[in-house]
Write a protein that holds these residues in place. Structure first.
Motif, short mmCIF file in Angstrom:
data_model
loop_
_atom_site.label_atom_id
_atom_site.label_comp_id
_atom_site.label_asym_id
_atom_site.label_seq_id
_atom_site.Cartn_x
_atom_site.Cartn_y
_atom_site.Cartn_z
N ALA A 148 129.88 -8.77 85.41
CA ALA A 148 131.23 -9.20 85.83
C ALA A 148 132.10 -9.56 84.62
N HIS A 149 131.47 -9.68 83.44
CA HIS A 149 132.23 -10.03 82.23
C HIS A 149 133.04 -8.81 81.78
N PRO A 150 134.35 -8.99 81.58
CA PRO A 150 135.18 -7.83 81.26
C PRO A 150 134.78 -7.13 79.96
N SER A 151 134.14 -7.84 79.05
CA SER A 151 133.78 -7.21 77.77
C SER A 151 132.37 -6.65 77.77
N ILE A 152 131.70 -6.67 78.91
CA ILE A 152 130.33 -6.16 78.96
C ILE A 152 130.26 -4.89 79.80
N ARG A 153 129.68 -3.85 79.19
CA ARG A 153 129.61 -2.55 79.87
C ARG A 153 128.28 -2.41 80.61
N ASP A 154 127.21 -2.92 80.02
CA ASP A 154 125.90 -2.80 80.67
C ASP A 154 125.04 -3.97 80.21
N ALA A 155 124.06 -4.33 81.04
CA ALA A 155 123.23 -5.49 80.71
C ALA A 155 121.81 -5.30 81.25
N VAL A 156 120.85 -5.73 80.46
CA VAL A 156 119.45 -5.74 80.90
C VAL A 156 118.86 -7.09 80.55
N VAL A 157 118.24 -7.73 81.53
CA VAL A 157 117.63 -9.03 81.28
C VAL A 157 116.12 -8.88 81.29
N VAL A 158 115.48 -9.36 80.25
CA VAL A 158 114.02 -9.21 80.14
C VAL A 158 113.39 -10.56 79.81
N ALA A 159 112.06 -10.61 79.97
CA ALA A 159 111.32 -11.81 79.59
C ALA A 159 110.87 -11.69 78.14
N ILE A 160 110.98 -12.79 77.42
CA ILE A 160 110.34 -12.81 76.09
C ILE A 160 109.31 -13.94 76.11
N ALA A 161 108.18 -13.68 75.45
CA ALA A 161 107.08 -14.65 75.48
C ALA A 161 107.52 -15.94 74.82
#
Ligand code: AMP
Ligand code: DBH
Length: 546
Positions: free
Chosen positions: A463-476
């Motif tokens: 929904a952020h106007p400056s963001i085209r794509d996003a991936v959320v991942v887990a980091i240990a």
């Protein structure tokens, strides 16, 4: 046809063949949570029922409060079968509120104090709740203002009941909790086979999932938990985690204490100094923790701390995988027996037993608590893996739901046609039947027991106007097990958004704090997936090397 807010609460029932068996074997006892409280209040009138930071009520006192509060809720126009959100911290009024709702056959919706407008609005809309109960300020946050925002967004929500701050009056537009009192009367009778409340799932999608639990199925899970955990009228169970969560609610939790006629203690904060003081004051014998908290308590006790916590006999750890190394330290440090608990609000709960060997207790998450729980461990094609191998856990049984509340999409994903729940957990079962949790469903991050749906956070980032794509991942993460990392592509590569600004943006959209990405990285491109499409699973693997 959309149901009216006071209509029947539809849910996916167990097939009649299973239901008939559960009833005839007495697994489903045909009673309700309201009747349980009335029975305990008769049997154990002078026993202390609830202790919190500034209150102590006997069962007779709790029952009297429940009676006046229930009558007051009816006077406010809340009707049987309507839904009422409860967003209260761990304090005595929580217990009174939930049992008052049971007494009028209204359905509590178990919200967490950490929920913000995004979660509460979605939950209010999905449940068509007519009221919400809050405490004005908690940890500096204005819950009455939040409730007012939710009420503006969701027309069915017309009443806000508010516990004012100490020494203050309830804010305008709310009904002061203490004024919700009515004359004793005949109360409606609930049907044990109907939905008693809506529990929440940590979820793996962008939409919150409401979990319909019946009196029959949930009471069985509590009664069986009491047997496995050795809960008696001597038990003083302390809710350390937010009490709306399924673990402190029912495994065996505060409801276990009420069923057994023991005592509920509620600590306002899980921090060792506050919680240990409450253990000393209330003579707490049992509590449940998530692994990061268990580490904090263990380290505090190992360093030496001033409180006498010698009454503590059982410390349960669950919600996320407890590292074996930590598991070996908890019992000795806290002077208690460790019990691992692997459970889910959808149903299935596994326990290590108190007489299991140290090896079982420190390296496994135990076994299903009921002889009628059925489990399968399968590969990606739903074919059973060889005994002892890793695979996805599926389950069904007398207290595992057959479907979420009004959510056909989630049901198609999470349940097989013949009613097995796909837990999404990767597990191994040893020769003795004990389960070890080896991994998680791809799109769910387990941040120290608090579940984060990658998809939900990604939707907010997009929904952020400056963001085209996003991936959320887990980091240990050493402390929480996992933390969240958001990888984003800037809409305008020459003018990428600042990471601090992205986090603030997500917070301002009203997401609970635990879902705000711990880390944000702006990339020029996502790695190629090789199949030409944006598979989050492959992206995740490419970005994290897992
Ligand atoms: P929920 O469906 O939100 O109630 O979350 C339940 C999920 O929490 C389970 O499916 C597991 O992924 C996770 N979980 C709960 N207890 C444990 C545990 N002891 N070890 C590992 N994962 C756990
Ligand atoms: O994580 C959970 O949801 C959970 C953990 C332990 C749970 O629901 C439970 C015990 O009942």
């Amino acid at each position: 046809m959309p149901e009216q807010s006071n209509g029947p609460v539809e849910f996916t029932r167990w097939p009649e063949t299973d239901a008939a068996r559960y009833r005839s074997e007495g697994i489903w006892a045909g009673t309700t949570f309201d009747r349980i409280l009335r029975d305990t209040a008769t049997r154990r009138a002078d026993t202390v029922a609830v202790i919190d930071a500034d209150t102590s009520w006997t069962y007779a006192e709790l029952d009297a409060r429940v009676r006046t509060l229930a009558a007051g809720l009816l006077d406010l126009g809340i009707e049987p079968r309507q839904r009422v959100m409860v967003q209260l911290p761990n304090r005595a009024e929580y217990v009174a509120t939930v049992f008052a709702l049971f007494r009028i056959d209204a359905l509590p919706v178990f919200c967490l104090p950490a929920h913000r407008s995004a979660e509460l609005t979605a939950l209010a809309a999905a449940s068509e709740s007519v009221a919400i109960v809050v405490a004005h300020h908690h940890e500096g946050f204005d819950h009455a203002a939040l409730a007012a925002d939710v009420a503006t967004a969701v027309p069915s929500l017309r009443t806000i009941v508010c516990i004012p701050d100490a020494g203050a009056v309830a804010p305008e537009g709310t009904v002061a909790f203490d004024t919700v009192r009515g004359q004793d009367r005949e109360f409606p009778t609930a049907d044990p086979g109907e939905v008693a409340f809506l529990q929440l799932s940590g979820g793996s999608t962008g939409v919150p999932k409401l979990i319909p639990r019946t009196h029959d199925d949930y009471l069985y899970s509590v009664v069986r938990s009491n047997e496995v955990c050795g809960v008696t009228e001597e038990t003083v169970y302390m809710a350390t985690l937010p009490v709306s969560h399924n673990f402190p609610m029912s495994s065996p939790g505060i409801l276990g204490a009420v069923v057994a006629g023991g005592t509920i203690a509620l600590t306002p904060s899980p921090a060792p100094s506050t919680a240990f003081a409450m253990i000393e004051r209330a003579g707490v014998t049992m509590t449940g923790l998530v692994p990061p908290l268990a580490r904090l308590w263990t380290e505090s006790a190992e360093r030496g701390q001033p409180h006498d916590i010698s009454t503590l006999a059982t410390v349960q750890v669950g919600g996320a995988r407890c590292p074996d190394e930590l598991a070996t330290r908890i019992g000795p440090a806290l002077g208690a027996r460790l019990q691992q608990v692997f459970g889910m609000a959808e149903g299935l709960v596994c326990y290590t037993h108190l007489d299991d060997s140290d090896e079982v207790v420190t390296t496994t998450q135990g076994r299903p608590m009921s002889p009628l729980d059925r489990i399968r461990v399968v590969d990606d094609n739903d074919v059973d893996v060889p005994a002892g191998s890793e695979g996805s856990l599926m389950t069904h049984g007398p207290y595992t739901i057959r479907g979420y509340y009004r959510n056909a999409d989630a049901n198609a994903r999470s349940f097989t046609d013949d009613g097995w729940y796909r837990t999404g957990d990767i597990v191994r079962v040893d020769a003795r039947g004990n389960i070890t949790v080896c991994g998680r469903a791809v799109d769910r991050i387990n941040r120290g027991g608090e579940k984060v749906s990658a998809e939900e956070v990604e939707e907010h980032l997009l929904a952020h106007p400056s963001i085209r794509d996003a991936v959320v991942v887990a980091i240990a993460d050493e402390y929480l097990g996992e933390r969240t990392c958001a990888f984003v592509l800037a809409a305008d590569e020459d003018n990428p958004p600042r990471t601090s600004q992205i986090r603030a943006f997500v917070r301002d959209r009203g997401l609970a704090a635990w879902k705000i990405p711990d880390k944000v990285q702006v990339l020029d491109a996502f790695p190629e997936t090789g199949v030409g499409k944006t598979s989050r699973k492959e992206l995740r693997r490419a970005l994290t090397g897992r």
